[in-house]
Structures are given as C-alpha cells and as structure tokens.
Design an enzyme around this catalytic site. Sequence first.
Site, PDB file in Angstrom:
ATOM      1  N   ASP A  75       0.338  -1.442   9.871  1.00 18.11           N
ATOM      2  CA  ASP A  75      -0.305  -0.346  10.601  1.00 18.11           C
ATOM      3  C   ASP A  75       0.533   0.115  11.784  1.00 18.11           C
ATOM      4  OD1 ASP A  75      -0.877  -2.847  11.880  1.00 18.11           O
ATOM      5  OD2 ASP A  75      -2.438  -1.853  13.058  1.00 18.11           O
ATOM      6  N   GLU A 129      -2.976  -4.829  12.962  1.00 20.82           N
ATOM      7  CA  GLU A 129      -2.503  -5.642  14.091  1.00 20.82           C
ATOM      8  C   GLU A 129      -2.668  -4.909  15.410  1.00 20.82           C
ATOM      9  OE1 GLU A 129       0.511  -7.185  17.014  1.00 20.82           O
ATOM     10  OE2 GLU A 129       0.301  -5.168  16.163  1.00 20.82           O
TER      11      GLU A 129
END
Length: 357
Positions: A75, A129
């Site tokens: 991400d 994350e």
Amino acid sequence: MLNPLTPEVLADPVALTRALVDIESVSRNEKEIADCVEEVLRGVAHLSVERFGNTVMARTDLGRAQRVVLAGHLDTVPLAGNFPATVDGDLMYGCGTSDMKSGVALALHLAVAAPEPRYDVTYFFYEAEEIDSAYNGLNLVAQAHPEWLTADFAMLLEPTYGVVEAGCQGTMRARVRTSGRRAHAARSWRGVNAIHAAGDLLRRLEAYEARTVTIDGCTYREGMNAVRITGGIAGNVIPDSCEVEVNYRFAPDRTEEQAQAHVREVLDGFEVEVTDSAAGALPGLAAPLAQEFLAAVDAAPVAKLGWTDVARFAALGIPALNFGPGDPMLAHAADEHVEIPKIRDGAAMLRRWLTSV
C-alpha cells in the site's frame, strides 16, 4: 485486465518498480496489486503460495538449515498528483517509488529470479502498513497464521537509501484535553477559554528536551510533539474544551509502559489519554544472520528513525533489519522519487547475499 508484471518486467527491478507504482494501491485498495503479485508467484515452480486478505505469502522449501523473511508492504499513502510514475534521467517519480514499491520490486524480482537461495526464504507482500495497525497485513497474518512468520531472520525492504537501518523507534499517541467554561464572546470574562489553557501545554512541548540514545553504535533521536489540535464551538462562543494530539517517538531501550509513564510525567497536570502505542525494536545486530547481511553490505548500520514492522518480528524473537533503495526523507512527499541506480545496486547486493555460498 492483463497483468503488467510480465516476465520481461520481472527480470528488471527498475521496470518492475515502475509497473508496481502504476498500479494504484492506496491503503485499503490493494486488491488489484495483490492479484497481480499472486498470479505471478503462483506461476513460479520453486515457490508455494498462500494468500490472506490482500497479503500474499510465497516460500521456498528447499530443506535449508535457516529461513529468512523478505517483506514489503503493497500500500501507499493517498495520491498527491504523483500518479502514474514518470522518469527524469536517473530519477523515477511517483507515489510509492520510495516507500516502498522499489523495495517490493527487489523482493518480487528475487522471488522469481533466485530459485536456489542459500537460505529458505519466505516472501511477504502485505497490505495496509500505512494506516492503523488493526488493518496491517502482517498483524492479521500473525493472528490467523502465525506459523507463516516462523524464521531465523527478517529483512524489511523499507526505504533506507541503500544503507542498513537497525531496529526502530517506538511510537505513542495521546489525546491531551483542557477544559473551560462556555460564554458569549462579547462577554468573555464570564467564561474560561479552553484553547487558551492549551497554551501551557504547547509551551511545555516546545521546551521539551528530547533524549538522544546510542545502542550498539546506532543513535536514536526521540521527540514529543503536538501534531493536531481541535476545539471551539462557534465564532462567537468562548470554548469550553480543547484537545491536543501528541505523538511521542521513543528509543527502543524504553518499553511501552516506560514511555507512557514518561508522557504522563511530562504532561503532569493535564488530562492524558493514550490512544495508540507500538513498541520499538532493539538493533539486534549480534544475531549471526544479521552479521552475515552486514558483511554483504560492508557498511556500518544506522538507527531507524521511525516505526517499521521490524518491531513485529523482534516481538517474536526474530532479529530483523531494514534495507531498501528508497530515501526515507522522501516518503509520503508529493515529489516522492527513487534513484534508479539505488534500485539496481540494491538488487545486486541482495542477490549476492541470498545466493553466494
């Protein structure tokens, strides 16, 4: 949609970085990139592949004496007019180029191109994350499939500008509230201004002298700062409440309990509510596999100023380091970019470490 991660792209970590950047994957929108990564890895004969949510795990099972983890998150933070990727000379610009799709590219490239590593390897390409740890792919795997995380050493391919960053800081967030008495702004003497009362808190934080702590030759710099302030009811009302969010970054020689006690000591006299906390990780440089990696890099490690998932592995008793081609100073910036030679050098170094005998 055709998978852009073609064999030709996978063979070149620079082209692979660009292809990954060009798959938009802001946190909670990682399905497309996880699908592409999973499809590629399921076609690799020397890997077994599992998926949990939008986290993809691939591993070798060659009977090696030791197992290492290479992990990178899929991400990114929200786009800032920096999508898709562009290239200007030796610089590649775009959201995630530094944090951390160039690191993900190194792991994915090696997963495909290194069928006979000298260690067994577990590769993680994980989700979420950059947001609350409740969504973090490694956290979710630790709860549902803890056996996937078993290893002797872990490498997080976070941006480190091609040097080894050891351990990480802990992080803690707290809400600090001040109160007052509401009144009409035209008759302010009848009230008590809660926002003004926060001035004492802000001055205390401004004057705060943070520690600098050196552990195993790595110097961690702490910091305690106001990062958000809210308060007020209307333009003509003296506010009766104000809330300041405080972030404390602490060296890994402090536990979360010690960090919380320190925050409360510094902010004594104010109403403090700790809302989020994560322990740091000690450098872990004495571990034999860490020493082998440091010898391959042939450069002195430095402290990781920030929190990374090395802390998650450290909590499991697995020594872990950070290493990646991106520049941490450019993470989350609108002009985020990565130096292309750093990608090539990082790929070559990791290949030597994984495949040399």
